[in-house]
Design an enzyme around this catalytic site. Structure first.
Site, short mmCIF file in Angstrom:
data_model
loop_
_atom_site.label_atom_id
_atom_site.label_comp_id
_atom_site.label_asym_id
_atom_site.label_seq_id
_atom_site.Cartn_x
_atom_site.Cartn_y
_atom_site.Cartn_z
CD1 TRP A 130 -2.72 1.54 0.85
CD2 TRP A 130 -2.02 1.62 2.80
NE1 TRP A 130 -3.58 2.72 0.86
CE2 TRP A 130 -3.14 2.97 2.23
CE3 TRP A 130 -1.92 1.98 4.11
CZ2 TRP A 130 -3.12 3.61 3.15
CZ3 TRP A 130 -2.21 2.78 5.10
CH2 TRP A 130 -2.92 3.79 4.37
CG ASP A 211 -2.00 -2.27 7.72
OD1 ASP A 211 -3.33 -2.53 7.93
OD2 ASP A 211 -1.74 -1.15 6.37
CE LYS A 246 -10.09 0.12 4.04
NZ LYS A 246 -9.71 1.01 3.04
#
Ligand code: LMR
Length: 398
Positions: A130, A211, A246
């Site tokens: 990312w 993460d 999310k």
């Protein structure tokens, strides 16, 4: 002050959303930013969130500050979610969790914490990762290095390259790992591979920093925490950044958490004291609303059941879109085997489409894809998928 300073480039992901919003084409499709959309193209407020918000509105008595580390009920609900309710780490009190402003905030708090005591460390990220990982850890003062991960030939994991690189990382360096649903590739490690990596971390002494932004988008809440469980069981220092953007759809409430796992309860107390210093000197204490919602849901059996159902709906819709995309590309006669899209997990897939294809899709069809070819499957709907497949077929013929 600013007259001789060059402007910064737009963010590679959020900058794309700004461009998308300005695009007047009614047929435009955003396959860029990692935000869930339903089949109508909306990013809904989850029903369980609405229920919790209603209750909160009726019962909340104050808007006074939260503690620096956030609401304790939130911290313990997050620990049960991230580590598993029966985790030995929880019963031996060797983890501490603070409410951070989103997954990004959690990563930055964790990065700042490590940097307080380990300024010479390098931070290793997967190739690719990312884009914001580089920015966050660099802003905290670290040098960034890459370890092998994705194999463009097989469109899968190059575990040998990864393992070889991880073997060479010195003790004290930090290794950022995607606990599930790797962003941007959608390619994850299997159970045995996670075990090997955790054993290596314990032996080599580098620090795993997980993460965990997509818990529940892979196979389910419990299944997706496997990586966290193996590192936790190794009895080493370990960092876990959670995001509830999310899985609870709480994007703009900036709801996340930083969990620091240590070998002993005594060390966890010390870690928490320094985490509080990092937070106090940065944003003082967290925004309350999203954390209250998440902990109300996690602490209510009825709302939890509702949440798990809604999460499964999101996960299954994305899986269906993976299947439809593979079938749609084949139906359009696009050259190549796209079955890898169905094997990748989470919100994203690394399509393998060149920068030329990506830029042509945007210019001629207003289909927005992050540079490098990462597509957000949740941006596809039963109404736009045929047009997207036809556009890809056309762009790939050029
Ligand atoms: C993404 O990767 O698109 C998301 O995590 C959103 C973001 O902040 O970049």
């Amino acid at each position: 002050m600013w007259k001789d300073i060059q402007p910064a480039p737009p963010d590679s992901i959020l900058g794309l959303t700004e461009e998308f919003k300005k695009d007047p084409n009614p047929e435009k499709v955003n396959l860029g930013v990692g935000v869930y959309k339903d089949d109508q193209g909306n990013t809904p407020v989850l029903r369980c969130v609405k229920r919790a918000e209603k209750e909160l509105l009726e019962t909340q008595q104050t808007k006074s500050y939260l503690p620096i580390s956030g609401d304790p009920a939130y911290a313990s609900a997050v620990q049960r979610l991230v580590l598993g309710a029966d985790s030995e780490v929880i019963s031996s009190k060797r983890a501490v969790t603070i409410h951070a402003p989103g997954g990004t905030g959690a990563l930055r708090v964790g990065a700042d914490l490590i940097h307080l005591f380990n300024k010479e460390a390098s931070v290793w990220v997967s190739s690719p990762t990312w884009a914001n990982h580089n920015g966050i850890f660099a802003a905290a003062g670290f040098g960034i290095k890459q370890y092998g991960y994705y194999d463009p030939q097989s469109k899968g994991l190059d575990f040998d390259a990864m393992y070889n690189d991880l073997q060479k990382i010195p003790a004290g360096d930090v290794v950022v790992l995607h606990a599930c649903c790797h962003n941007p590739s959608g390619v994850d490690l299997n159970v045995e591979q996670w075990q090997q990596v955790a054993e290596l971390a314990a032996k080599a002494g580098w620090i795993p920093f997980l993460d965990f932004a997509y818990q529940g988008f892979g196979d389910g809440i419990d299944e997706d925490r496997f990586a966290v469980e193996v590192f936790a069981a190794a009895g080493i220092d370990c960092y876990v950044a959670s995001s509830f953007s999310k899985n609870f759809g709480l994007y703009n409430e900036r709801t996340g958490a930083m969990t620091v796992i240590t070998p002993s309860a005594e060390e966890a107390v010390v870690a928490l004291s320094h985490l509080k210093t990092v937070v106090r000197t940065n944003y003082s204490n967290p925004p309350a609303h999203g954390g209250f919602i998440a902990s109300m849901i996690l602490n209510s059996p009825e709302l939890s059941a509702m949440w798990l159902e809604e999460l499964a709906e999101m996960r299954n819709r994305i899986r269906d879109m993976r299947k439809s995309l593979v079938a749609g590309l084949a139906a359009q006669g696009v050259d190549g085997d796209f079955s890898f899209i169905e094997r990748q997990r989470g919100m994203f897939s690394f399509s393998g489409w060149s920068d030329d294809v990506v830029s042509q899709l945007r210019k001629t069809k207003s289909i927005y894809i992050v540079g490098g070819g990462r597509i957000n499957l949740a941006g596809l709907t039963t109404s736009n998928i045929d047009a997207v497949c036809a556009a890809v077929a056309e762009a790939m013929k050029q």
